[in-house]
Design a protein around this motif. Structure first.
Motif, PDB file in Angstrom:
ATOM      1  N   GLU A 134      59.003 -48.362  32.745  1.00 51.10           N
ATOM      2  CA  GLU A 134      58.441 -49.454  33.540  1.00 51.10           C
ATOM      3  C   GLU A 134      59.101 -50.737  33.069  1.00 51.10           C
ATOM      4  N   SER A 135      59.760 -51.437  33.991  1.00 53.19           N
ATOM      5  CA  SER A 135      60.520 -52.640  33.659  1.00 53.19           C
ATOM      6  C   SER A 135      60.031 -53.820  34.475  1.00 53.19           C
ATOM      7  N   PHE A 136      60.133 -54.980  33.849  1.00 51.13           N
ATOM      8  CA  PHE A 136      59.753 -56.231  34.488  1.00 51.13           C
ATOM      9  C   PHE A 136      60.923 -57.194  34.363  1.00 51.13           C
ATOM     10  N   TYR A 137      61.575 -57.469  35.499  1.00 48.53           N
ATOM     11  CA  TYR A 137      62.761 -58.330  35.529  1.00 48.53           C
ATOM     12  C   TYR A 137      62.383 -59.713  36.023  1.00 48.53           C
ATOM     13  N   LEU A 138      62.859 -60.730  35.326  1.00 52.62           N
ATOM     14  CA  LEU A 138      62.603 -62.111  35.695  1.00 52.62           C
ATOM     15  C   LEU A 138      63.452 -62.464  36.914  1.00 52.62           C
ATOM     16  N   LYS A 139      62.789 -62.630  38.038  1.00 49.47           N
ATOM     17  CA  LYS A 139      63.464 -62.790  39.324  1.00 49.47           C
ATOM     18  C   LYS A 139      64.448 -63.964  39.347  1.00 49.47           C
ATOM     19  N   LYS A 140      64.082 -65.087  38.762  1.00 55.05           N
ATOM     20  CA  LYS A 140      64.957 -66.258  38.805  1.00 55.05           C
ATOM     21  C   LYS A 140      66.241 -66.062  38.002  1.00 55.05           C
ATOM     22  N   LEU A 141      66.258 -65.102  37.090  1.00 51.18           N
ATOM     23  CA  LEU A 141      67.467 -64.855  36.297  1.00 51.18           C
ATOM     24  C   LEU A 141      68.305 -63.690  36.804  1.00 51.18           C
ATOM     25  N   VAL A 142      67.683 -62.711  37.441  1.00 52.91           N
ATOM     26  CA  VAL A 142      68.446 -61.539  37.891  1.00 52.91           C
ATOM     27  C   VAL A 142      68.823 -61.612  39.365  1.00 52.91           C
ATOM     28  N   ASP A 172      73.209 -66.062  26.135  1.00 51.22           N
ATOM     29  CA  ASP A 172      72.692 -67.384  25.759  1.00 51.22           C
ATOM     30  C   ASP A 172      71.271 -67.323  25.197  1.00 51.22           C
ATOM     31  N   GLY A 173      70.731 -66.108  25.034  1.00 52.42           N
ATOM     32  CA  GLY A 173      69.423 -65.944  24.419  1.00 52.42           C
ATOM     33  C   GLY A 173      68.250 -65.902  25.387  1.00 52.42           C
ATOM     34  N   ARG A 174      68.516 -66.002  26.684  1.00 51.57           N
ATOM     35  CA  ARG A 174      67.425 -65.964  27.664  1.00 51.57           C
ATOM     36  C   ARG A 174      66.988 -64.517  27.892  1.00 51.57           C
ATOM     37  N   PRO A 175      65.692 -64.222  27.701  1.00 51.07           N
ATOM     38  CA  PRO A 175      65.210 -62.883  28.026  1.00 51.07           C
ATOM     39  C   PRO A 175      65.093 -62.730  29.538  1.00 51.07           C
ATOM     40  N   PHE A 176      65.473 -61.559  30.046  1.00 51.53           N
ATOM     41  CA  PHE A 176      65.416 -61.342  31.494  1.00 51.53           C
ATOM     42  C   PHE A 176      64.694 -60.050  31.877  1.00 51.53           C
ATOM     43  N   ASP A 177      64.402 -59.183  30.892  1.00 52.32           N
ATOM     44  CA  ASP A 177      63.776 -57.900  31.202  1.00 52.32           C
ATOM     45  C   ASP A 177      62.923 -57.460  30.030  1.00 52.32           C
ATOM     46  N   TYR A 178      61.699 -57.056  30.334  1.00 49.56           N
ATOM     47  CA  TYR A 178      60.849 -56.383  29.359  1.00 49.56           C
ATOM     48  C   TYR A 178      60.597 -54.986  29.903  1.00 49.56           C
ATOM     49  N   SER A 179      60.841 -53.972  29.076  1.00 51.74           N
ATOM     50  CA  SER A 179      60.669 -52.583  29.498  1.00 51.74           C
ATOM     51  C   SER A 179      59.843 -51.815  28.479  1.00 51.74           C
ATOM     52  N   SER A 180      59.072 -50.871  28.990  1.00 53.05           N
ATOM     53  CA  SER A 180      58.390 -49.922  28.125  1.00 53.05           C
ATOM     54  C   SER A 180      58.714 -48.526  28.648  1.00 53.05           C
ATOM     55  N   THR A 181      59.063 -47.644  27.724  1.00 50.77           N
ATOM     56  CA  THR A 181      59.541 -46.320  28.105  1.00 50.77           C
ATOM     57  C   THR A 181      58.874 -45.249  27.254  1.00 50.77           C
ATOM     58  N   TYR A 182      58.374 -44.221  27.928  1.00 53.94           N
ATOM     59  CA  TYR A 182      57.825 -43.031  27.275  1.00 53.94           C
ATOM     60  C   TYR A 182      58.859 -41.919  27.410  1.00 53.94           C
ATOM     61  N   TYR A 183      59.233 -41.307  26.282  1.00 53.69           N
ATOM     62  CA  TYR A 183      60.225 -40.227  26.292  1.00 53.69           C
ATOM     63  C   TYR A 183      59.550 -38.869  26.107  1.00 53.69           C
ATOM     64  N   HIS A 184      60.026 -37.895  26.865  1.00 49.93           N
ATOM     65  CA  HIS A 184      59.552 -36.516  26.741  1.00 49.93           C
ATOM     66  C   HIS A 184      60.041 -35.982  25.392  1.00 49.93           C
ATOM     67  N   VAL A 217      59.113 -46.720  23.500  1.00 50.11           N
ATOM     68  CA  VAL A 217      60.033 -47.813  23.171  1.00 50.11           C
ATOM     69  C   VAL A 217      59.683 -49.019  24.024  1.00 50.11           C
ATOM     70  N   GLU A 218      59.424 -50.131  23.355  1.00 51.33           N
ATOM     71  CA  GLU A 218      59.265 -51.424  24.025  1.00 51.33           C
ATOM     72  C   GLU A 218      60.542 -52.199  23.766  1.00 51.33           C
ATOM     73  N   GLU A 219      61.079 -52.799  24.822  1.00 54.36           N
ATOM     74  CA  GLU A 219      62.379 -53.459  24.676  1.00 54.36           C
ATOM     75  C   GLU A 219      62.432 -54.725  25.524  1.00 54.36           C
ATOM     76  N   THR A 220      62.949 -55.787  24.917  1.00 49.96           N
ATOM     77  CA  THR A 220      63.216 -57.020  25.647  1.00 49.96           C
ATOM     78  C   THR A 220      64.728 -57.230  25.629  1.00 49.96           C
ATOM     79  N   TYR A 221      65.306 -57.379  26.823  1.00 49.89           N
ATOM     80  CA  TYR A 221      66.751 -57.572  26.972  1.00 49.89           C
ATOM     81  C   TYR A 221      67.049 -59.053  27.188  1.00 49.89           C
ATOM     82  N   PHE A 222      68.186 -59.485  26.628  1.00 48.80           N
ATOM     83  CA  PHE A 222      68.582 -60.888  26.671  1.00 48.80           C
ATOM     84  C   PHE A 222      70.005 -61.043  27.191  1.00 48.80           C
ATOM     85  N   PHE A 223      70.269 -62.177  27.830  1.00 50.17           N
ATOM     86  CA  PHE A 223      71.642 -62.569  28.132  1.00 50.17           C
ATOM     87  C   PHE A 223      72.243 -63.184  26.870  1.00 50.17           C
TER      88      PHE A 223
END
Length: 141
Positions: free
Chosen positions: A47-55, A117-129, A109-115
């Protein structure tokens, strides 16, 4: 690996997502939920949440493929991420999708992705089998 799009919608940040993406509340996001499969077996539920103004503009068609590849083509190059790993017992809804019993262990796994320049643009949480998730991590000094 194949992807199955389970959800694609536009939402606004709540307090939790605002903290993860280092922004204020009520900011436009894309919420995307995907099941990734390997040889027709569930590998992970993301499940991912992308910041619309950045992507920019995303669509279900893009989400079914590679969102990061789409960003690279748009010259928005993902640079780094912060990852938090833990083992959790699966809640009923996640277990069902991964074809496991409720309460089965899962790498989470919880993950925040950055460009760059340090701006975060995506927060994701993932469950692995647990039967299909194998990882190799390389570290550089």
């Amino acid at each position: 690996m194949s992807k199955q799009l389970l959800a694609f919608e536009e939402i606004v940040t709540d307090k939790f997502l605002a903290e993860r993406l280092q922004i204020s509340e009520n900011i436009q996001l894309y919420r995307i939920e995907r099941l990734q499969m390997i040889e027709n077996q569930p590998f992970c539920l993301e499940e991912s949440f992308y910041l619309k103004k950045l992507v920019g503009t995303l669509s279900p068609e893009i989400a079914e493929k590679s969102i990061f590849e789409h960003l690279r083509v748009q010259k928005n190059i993902p640079s780094f991420s912060d990852k938090y790993l833990s083992v959790l017992l699966l809640p009923h809804d996640k277990a069902q999708v991964l074809k496991l019993e409720e309460g089965a262990p899962s790498l989470f796994v919880e993950e925040t992705y950055f460009f760059a320049d340090g701006r975060p643009f995506d927060y994701s949480s993932t469950y692995y089998h647990p039967d299909y998730a194998h990882f190799y991590l390389q570290s550089n000094n």
